[in-house]
Design a protein around this motif. Structure first.
Motif, PDB file in Angstrom:
ATOM      1  N   VAL A 156       0.863  -1.182   0.000  1.00  0.00           N
ATOM      2  CA  VAL A 156       0.000   0.000   0.000  1.00  0.00           C
ATOM      3  C   VAL A 156       0.901   1.234   0.000  1.00  0.00           C
ATOM      4  CG1 VAL A 156      -1.750   1.287   1.289  1.00  0.00           C
ATOM      5  CG2 VAL A 156      -1.772  -1.193   1.321  1.00  0.00           C
ATOM      6  N   PRO A 157       0.610   2.212  -0.887  1.00  0.00           N
ATOM      7  CA  PRO A 157       1.418   3.434  -0.877  1.00  0.00           C
ATOM      8  C   PRO A 157       1.173   4.224   0.402  1.00  0.00           C
ATOM      9  CG  PRO A 157      -0.470   3.714  -2.303  1.00  0.00           C
ATOM     10  CD  PRO A 157      -0.474   2.277  -1.849  1.00  0.00           C
ATOM     11  N   ARG A 158       2.090   5.090   0.735  1.00  0.00           N
ATOM     12  CA  ARG A 158       1.931   5.927   1.924  1.00  0.00           C
ATOM     13  C   ARG A 158       0.838   6.967   1.711  1.00  0.00           C
ATOM     14  NH1 ARG A 158       7.139   4.346   2.263  1.00  0.00           N
ATOM     15  NH2 ARG A 158       7.895   3.864   4.344  1.00  0.00           N
ATOM     16  N   VAL A 159       0.310   7.461   2.811  1.00  0.00           N
ATOM     17  CA  VAL A 159      -0.729   8.487   2.781  1.00  0.00           C
ATOM     18  C   VAL A 159      -0.223   9.686   1.995  1.00  0.00           C
ATOM     19  CG1 VAL A 159      -2.015  10.125   4.218  1.00  0.00           C
ATOM     20  CG2 VAL A 159      -1.720   7.771   4.978  1.00  0.00           C
ATOM     21  N   GLY A 160      -1.092  10.248   1.170  1.00  0.00           N
ATOM     22  CA  GLY A 160      -0.761  11.460   0.426  1.00  0.00           C
ATOM     23  C   GLY A 160      -0.172  11.226  -0.946  1.00  0.00           C
ATOM     24  N   ARG A 161       0.087   9.986  -1.327  1.00  0.00           N
ATOM     25  CA  ARG A 161       0.699   9.711  -2.623  1.00  0.00           C
ATOM     26  C   ARG A 161      -0.338   9.517  -3.726  1.00  0.00           C
ATOM     27  NH1 ARG A 161       6.413   8.403  -2.565  1.00  0.00           N
ATOM     28  NH2 ARG A 161       5.888   7.922  -4.692  1.00  0.00           N
ATOM     29  N   PHE A 162      -1.595   9.328  -3.372  1.00  0.00           N
ATOM     30  CA  PHE A 162      -2.677   9.134  -4.327  1.00  0.00           C
ATOM     31  C   PHE A 162      -3.858   9.986  -3.911  1.00  0.00           C
ATOM     32  CE2 PHE A 162      -0.246   5.275  -4.898  1.00  0.00           C
ATOM     33  CZ  PHE A 162      -0.374   5.005  -6.248  1.00  0.00           C
ATOM     34  N   SER A 163      -4.767  10.214  -4.835  1.00  0.00           N
ATOM     35  CA  SER A 163      -5.994  10.918  -4.461  1.00  0.00           C
ATOM     36  C   SER A 163      -6.845   9.958  -3.629  1.00  0.00           C
ATOM     37  CB  SER A 163      -6.750  11.381  -5.704  1.00  0.00           C
ATOM     38  OG  SER A 163      -7.240  10.270  -6.415  1.00  0.00           O
ATOM     39  N   PRO A 164      -7.673  10.496  -2.729  1.00  0.00           N
ATOM     40  CA  PRO A 164      -8.463   9.636  -1.831  1.00  0.00           C
ATOM     41  C   PRO A 164      -9.391   8.669  -2.548  1.00  0.00           C
ATOM     42  CG  PRO A 164      -8.548  11.915  -1.113  1.00  0.00           C
ATOM     43  CD  PRO A 164      -7.847  11.899  -2.444  1.00  0.00           C
ATOM     44  N   ASP A 165      -9.810   8.976  -3.791  1.00  0.00           N
ATOM     45  CA  ASP A 165     -10.729   8.086  -4.495  1.00  0.00           C
ATOM     46  C   ASP A 165     -10.004   7.055  -5.358  1.00  0.00           C
ATOM     47  OD1 ASP A 165      -9.857  10.094  -6.173  1.00  0.00           O
ATOM     48  OD2 ASP A 165     -11.728  10.188  -7.313  1.00  0.00           O
ATOM     49  N   ASP A 166      -8.667   7.055  -5.359  1.00  0.00           N
ATOM     50  CA  ASP A 166      -7.892   6.070  -6.100  1.00  0.00           C
ATOM     51  C   ASP A 166      -8.065   4.701  -5.448  1.00  0.00           C
ATOM     52  OD1 ASP A 166      -5.555   4.380  -6.800  1.00  0.00           O
ATOM     53  OD2 ASP A 166      -4.950   6.155  -7.925  1.00  0.00           O
ATOM     54  N   PRO A 167      -8.329   3.633  -6.219  1.00  0.00           N
ATOM     55  CA  PRO A 167      -8.545   2.309  -5.622  1.00  0.00           C
ATOM     56  C   PRO A 167      -7.349   1.783  -4.834  1.00  0.00           C
ATOM     57  CG  PRO A 167      -8.763   2.222  -8.033  1.00  0.00           C
ATOM     58  CD  PRO A 167      -8.488   3.629  -7.666  1.00  0.00           C
ATOM     59  N   MET A 168      -6.144   2.284  -5.108  1.00  0.00           N
ATOM     60  CA  MET A 168      -4.948   1.813  -4.405  1.00  0.00           C
ATOM     61  C   MET A 168      -4.581   2.699  -3.214  1.00  0.00           C
ATOM     62  SD  MET A 168      -4.320  -0.927  -5.933  1.00  0.00           S
ATOM     63  CE  MET A 168      -2.703  -1.435  -5.403  1.00  0.00           C
ATOM     64  N   ALA A 169      -5.320   3.769  -2.983  1.00  0.00           N
ATOM     65  CA  ALA A 169      -5.018   4.693  -1.883  1.00  0.00           C
ATOM     66  C   ALA A 169      -5.201   4.001  -0.536  1.00  0.00           C
ATOM     67  CB  ALA A 169      -5.930   5.915  -1.960  1.00  0.00           C
ATOM     68  N   PRO A 170      -4.343   4.327   0.448  1.00  0.00           N
ATOM     69  CA  PRO A 170      -4.504   3.735   1.778  1.00  0.00           C
ATOM     70  C   PRO A 170      -5.697   4.337   2.498  1.00  0.00           C
ATOM     71  CG  PRO A 170      -2.706   5.312   1.781  1.00  0.00           C
ATOM     72  CD  PRO A 170      -3.187   5.204   0.360  1.00  0.00           C
ATOM     73  N   THR A 171      -6.454   3.490   3.175  1.00  0.00           N
ATOM     74  CA  THR A 171      -7.607   3.965   3.945  1.00  0.00           C
ATOM     75  C   THR A 171      -7.613   3.289   5.319  1.00  0.00           C
ATOM     76  OG1 THR A 171      -9.070   2.223   3.120  1.00  0.00           O
ATOM     77  CG2 THR A 171      -9.049   4.316   1.895  1.00  0.00           C
ATOM     78  N   PHE A 172      -8.322   3.914   6.233  1.00  0.00           N
ATOM     79  CA  PHE A 172      -8.544   3.364   7.577  1.00  0.00           C
ATOM     80  C   PHE A 172      -9.812   2.527   7.511  1.00  0.00           C
ATOM     81  CE2 PHE A 172     -10.364   3.402  11.793  1.00  0.00           C
ATOM     82  CZ  PHE A 172      -9.266   3.280  12.643  1.00  0.00           C
ATOM     83  N   ASP A 173      -9.685   1.230   7.757  1.00  0.00           N
ATOM     84  CA  ASP A 173     -10.846   0.337   7.753  1.00  0.00           C
ATOM     85  C   ASP A 173     -11.216   0.002   9.191  1.00  0.00           C
ATOM     86  OD1 ASP A 173     -12.811  -1.510   6.739  1.00  0.00           O
ATOM     87  OD2 ASP A 173     -11.438  -3.126   7.267  1.00  0.00           O
ATOM     88  N   HIS A 174     -12.474   0.198   9.542  1.00  0.00           N
ATOM     89  CA  HIS A 174     -12.955  -0.168  10.879  1.00  0.00           C
ATOM     90  C   HIS A 174     -13.152  -1.682  10.922  1.00  0.00           C
ATOM     91  CE1 HIS A 174     -14.055   4.076  10.543  1.00  0.00           C
ATOM     92  NE2 HIS A 174     -13.946   4.114  11.864  1.00  0.00           N
ATOM     93  N   VAL A 175     -12.439  -2.382  11.797  1.00  0.00           N
ATOM     94  CA  VAL A 175     -12.575  -3.837  11.909  1.00  0.00           C
ATOM     95  C   VAL A 175     -14.023  -4.170  12.275  1.00  0.00           C
ATOM     96  CG1 VAL A 175     -11.817  -5.912  13.133  1.00  0.00           C
ATOM     97  CG2 VAL A 175     -10.151  -4.147  12.513  1.00  0.00           C
ATOM     98  N   ILE A 176     -14.517  -3.578  13.345  1.00  0.00           N
ATOM     99  CA  ILE A 176     -15.947  -3.652  13.665  1.00  0.00           C
ATOM    100  C   ILE A 176     -16.541  -2.366  13.085  1.00  0.00           C
ATOM    101  CG2 ILE A 176     -17.707  -3.804  15.473  1.00  0.00           C
ATOM    102  CD1 ILE A 176     -15.776  -6.203  15.450  1.00  0.00           C
ATOM    103  N   PRO A 177     -17.343  -2.468  12.031  1.00  0.00           N
ATOM    104  CA  PRO A 177     -17.866  -1.261  11.381  1.00  0.00           C
ATOM    105  C   PRO A 177     -18.610  -0.347  12.364  1.00  0.00           C
ATOM    106  CG  PRO A 177     -18.364  -3.215  10.069  1.00  0.00           C
ATOM    107  CD  PRO A 177     -17.829  -3.686  11.381  1.00  0.00           C
ATOM    108  N   ALA A 178     -18.488   0.952  12.136  1.00  0.00           N
ATOM    109  CA  ALA A 178     -19.177   1.934  12.981  1.00  0.00           C
ATOM    110  C   ALA A 178     -20.684   1.655  12.990  1.00  0.00           C
ATOM    111  CB  ALA A 178     -18.881   3.344  12.490  1.00  0.00           C
ATOM    112  N   SER A 179     -21.208   1.199  11.856  1.00  0.00           N
ATOM    113  CA  SER A 179     -22.648   0.903  11.772  1.00  0.00           C
ATOM    114  C   SER A 179     -23.047  -0.269  12.674  1.00  0.00           C
ATOM    115  CB  SER A 179     -23.041   0.602  10.326  1.00  0.00           C
ATOM    116  OG  SER A 179     -22.392  -0.575   9.873  1.00  0.00           O
ATOM    117  N   ARG A 180     -22.070  -1.040  13.124  1.00  0.00           N
ATOM    118  CA  ARG A 180     -22.332  -2.178  14.016  1.00  0.00           C
ATOM    119  C   ARG A 180     -21.803  -1.910  15.427  1.00  0.00           C
ATOM    120  NH1 ARG A 180     -23.397  -7.160  11.216  1.00  0.00           N
ATOM    121  NH2 ARG A 180     -23.408  -6.814   8.986  1.00  0.00           N
ATOM    122  N   GLY A 181     -21.544  -0.627  15.728  1.00  0.00           N
ATOM    123  CA  GLY A 181     -21.111  -0.244  17.070  1.00  0.00           C
ATOM    124  C   GLY A 181     -19.609  -0.187  17.280  1.00  0.00           C
TER     125      GLY A 181
END
Length: 129
Positions: free
Chosen positions: A57-82
């Motif tokens: 995964v590239p480092r933060v800031g190297r791609f636009s946020p909507d790029d499929p390869m951009a790094p993102t923070f994924d919630h292990v337990i989704p916020a919608s599930r508490g």
């Protein structure tokens, strides 16, 4: 502003805390959003690997946020599930891997990654975000 790769290649950055401090020292705008700081720490703890597909995964800031390869923070337990919105409930994934999972419950692999990241951050003294 130097990017994180140049700081790390020069040997100036050895931990996620240093990465955030080094980047913020050159940034005169308000502090980064908490998810960006967490993603930087996760990138370090996961050694630059996506918790969804295992590829680099590239480092933060190297791609636009909507790029499929951009790094993102994924919630292990989704916020919608508490799930909490903190480092202890997060993994770094490519944008496309994060979107593919959606708000589904965590997989066994997600839980293994979460335990590995928690242990690495705790050993380095960065468990609190």
């Amino acid at each position: 502003m130097p990017n994180l790769r140049s700081l790390r290649d020069r040997g100036d950055v050895h931990s996620p805390q240093e990465a955030v401090r080094s980047t913020n020292a050159h940034n005169h705008s308000p502090p980064w959003h908490e998810h960006i700081q967490a993603t930087i720490k996760l990138h370090w703890a996961q050694r630059g690997l996506c918790a969804g597909c295992g590829r680099s995964v590239p480092r933060v800031g190297r791609f636009s946020p909507d790029d499929p390869m951009a790094p993102t923070f994924d919630h292990v337990i989704p916020a919608s599930r508490g799930g909490r919105k903190d480092l202890g409930n997060g993994l770094m994934k490519h944008q496309s891997c994060n979107v593919k999972r959606g708000d589904a419950p965590p997989t066994g692999c997600d839980l293994i990654w979460q335990a590995l990241v928690a242990a690495r951050l705790a050993l380095e003294g960065h468990a609190k975000a």
